[in-house]
Design a protein around this motif. Structure first.
Motif, PDB file in Angstrom:
ATOM      1  N   GLY A  40       3.242 -10.182 -60.497  1.00 48.35           N
ATOM      2  CA  GLY A  40       1.946 -10.766 -60.165  1.00 48.35           C
ATOM      3  C   GLY A  40       1.271 -10.053 -59.009  1.00 48.35           C
ATOM      4  O   GLY A  40       0.064  -9.768 -59.045  1.00 48.35           O
ATOM      5  N   LEU A  41       2.039  -9.736 -57.960  1.00 46.83           N
ATOM      6  CA  LEU A  41       1.493  -9.028 -56.804  1.00 46.83           C
ATOM      7  C   LEU A  41       1.012  -7.625 -57.182  1.00 46.83           C
ATOM      8  O   LEU A  41      -0.092  -7.220 -56.820  1.00 46.83           O
ATOM      9  CB  LEU A  41       2.547  -8.952 -55.690  1.00 46.83           C
ATOM     10  CG  LEU A  41       2.132  -8.209 -54.429  1.00 46.83           C
ATOM     11  CD1 LEU A  41       0.988  -8.937 -53.735  1.00 46.83           C
ATOM     12  CD2 LEU A  41       3.316  -8.065 -53.488  1.00 46.83           C
ATOM     13  N   SER A  43       0.139  -6.626 -60.085  1.00 49.92           N
ATOM     14  CA  SER A  43      -1.021  -6.781 -60.969  1.00 49.92           C
ATOM     15  C   SER A  43      -2.287  -7.056 -60.164  1.00 49.92           C
ATOM     16  O   SER A  43      -3.362  -6.533 -60.484  1.00 49.92           O
ATOM     17  CB  SER A  43      -0.787  -7.920 -61.965  1.00 49.92           C
ATOM     18  OG  SER A  43       0.313  -7.628 -62.786  1.00 49.92           O
ATOM     19  N   LEU A  44      -2.159  -7.870 -59.126  1.00 52.38           N
ATOM     20  CA  LEU A  44      -3.312  -8.165 -58.266  1.00 52.38           C
ATOM     21  C   LEU A  44      -3.797  -6.905 -57.559  1.00 52.38           C
ATOM     22  O   LEU A  44      -5.001  -6.610 -57.540  1.00 52.38           O
ATOM     23  CB  LEU A  44      -2.946  -9.247 -57.249  1.00 52.38           C
ATOM     24  CG  LEU A  44      -4.039  -9.600 -56.240  1.00 52.38           C
ATOM     25  CD1 LEU A  44      -5.263 -10.172 -56.937  1.00 52.38           C
ATOM     26  CD2 LEU A  44      -3.499 -10.565 -55.202  1.00 52.38           C
ATOM     27  N   TYR A  47      -5.455  -4.701 -60.018  1.00 49.86           N
ATOM     28  CA  TYR A  47      -6.797  -5.218 -60.316  1.00 49.86           C
ATOM     29  C   TYR A  47      -7.781  -4.790 -59.230  1.00 49.86           C
ATOM     30  O   TYR A  47      -8.892  -4.352 -59.526  1.00 49.86           O
ATOM     31  CB  TYR A  47      -6.752  -6.742 -60.440  1.00 49.86           C
ATOM     32  CG  TYR A  47      -8.101  -7.349 -60.721  1.00 49.86           C
ATOM     33  CD1 TYR A  47      -8.680  -7.260 -61.987  1.00 49.86           C
ATOM     34  CD2 TYR A  47      -8.808  -8.003 -59.721  1.00 49.86           C
ATOM     35  CE1 TYR A  47      -9.927  -7.813 -62.246  1.00 49.86           C
ATOM     36  CE2 TYR A  47     -10.047  -8.550 -59.970  1.00 49.86           C
ATOM     37  CZ  TYR A  47     -10.607  -8.453 -61.231  1.00 49.86           C
ATOM     38  OH  TYR A  47     -11.839  -8.983 -61.483  1.00 49.86           O
ATOM     39  N   PHE A  60      -8.547 -10.422 -64.372  1.00 41.71           N
ATOM     40  CA  PHE A  60      -7.198 -10.343 -63.810  1.00 41.71           C
ATOM     41  C   PHE A  60      -6.139 -10.400 -64.908  1.00 41.71           C
ATOM     42  O   PHE A  60      -5.074  -9.801 -64.777  1.00 41.71           O
ATOM     43  CB  PHE A  60      -6.969 -11.463 -62.786  1.00 41.71           C
ATOM     44  CG  PHE A  60      -5.579 -11.477 -62.239  1.00 41.71           C
ATOM     45  CD1 PHE A  60      -5.116 -10.464 -61.414  1.00 41.71           C
ATOM     46  CD2 PHE A  60      -4.700 -12.497 -62.578  1.00 41.71           C
ATOM     47  CE1 PHE A  60      -3.821 -10.461 -60.924  1.00 41.71           C
ATOM     48  CE2 PHE A  60      -3.402 -12.508 -62.090  1.00 41.71           C
ATOM     49  CZ  PHE A  60      -2.957 -11.490 -61.261  1.00 41.71           C
ATOM     50  N   LEU A  64      -2.783  -8.315 -65.347  1.00 40.41           N
ATOM     51  CA  LEU A  64      -1.484  -8.966 -65.523  1.00 40.41           C
ATOM     52  C   LEU A  64      -0.780  -8.430 -66.769  1.00 40.41           C
ATOM     53  O   LEU A  64       0.428  -8.200 -66.769  1.00 40.41           O
ATOM     54  CB  LEU A  64      -1.682 -10.478 -65.603  1.00 40.41           C
ATOM     55  CG  LEU A  64      -0.472 -11.358 -65.378  1.00 40.41           C
ATOM     56  CD1 LEU A  64       0.162 -11.097 -64.021  1.00 40.41           C
ATOM     57  CD2 LEU A  64      -0.876 -12.826 -65.495  1.00 40.41           C
TER      58      LEU A  64
END
Length: 119
Positions: A40-41, A43-44, A47, A60, A64
């Motif tokens: 998740g981190l 992916s953020l 993004y 987002f 992800l």
């Protein structure tokens, strides 16, 4: 002479019980939370790096999707990084994903081996 081997049903029941115990174990839960948090981190951050320059990153969820496919080394190729930062992030996530899935594999293998030992 009597056969002392366990039946298929007994083996299956034991296997299911062992897997339930494994999934409830603190190590499995820790690896799951840590792995999903890292994906998740990453992916953020991906993004943030790519959303303004990569036409395939619309939301987002796209980042992800990239994070999970990269961490699992599936890498469909439908979303690829365009920036240098995104490419470096992808390489680090690939290495991290291989390490995480290696730990999961070792955890499952250890649990299966322990469950098959005679008591």
């Amino acid at each position: 002479m009597k056969n002392n081997l366990p039946t298929k049903e007994t083996i299956l029941k034991n296997f299911i019980l062992v897997m339930v115990v494994l999934i409830k174990s603190p190590v499995f839960i820790l690896l799951t939370i840590l792995g999903n948090s890292l994906i998740g981190l990453f992916s953020l951050v991906f993004y943030l790096f790519e959303s303004n320059v990569n036409p395939k990153i619309v939301s987002f969820v796209d980042a992800l999707w990239w994070g999970f496919s990269t961490a699992t080394t599936t890498g469909y190729g439908d979303i690829t990084p365009m920036t240098h930062h995104g490419k470096i992030l992808g390489m680090v996530l690939m290495l991290t994903g291989m390490a995480l899935f290696g730990m999961f594999t070792a955890l499952f293998a250890e649990t299966i081996l322990i469950s098959t030992k005679k008591k």
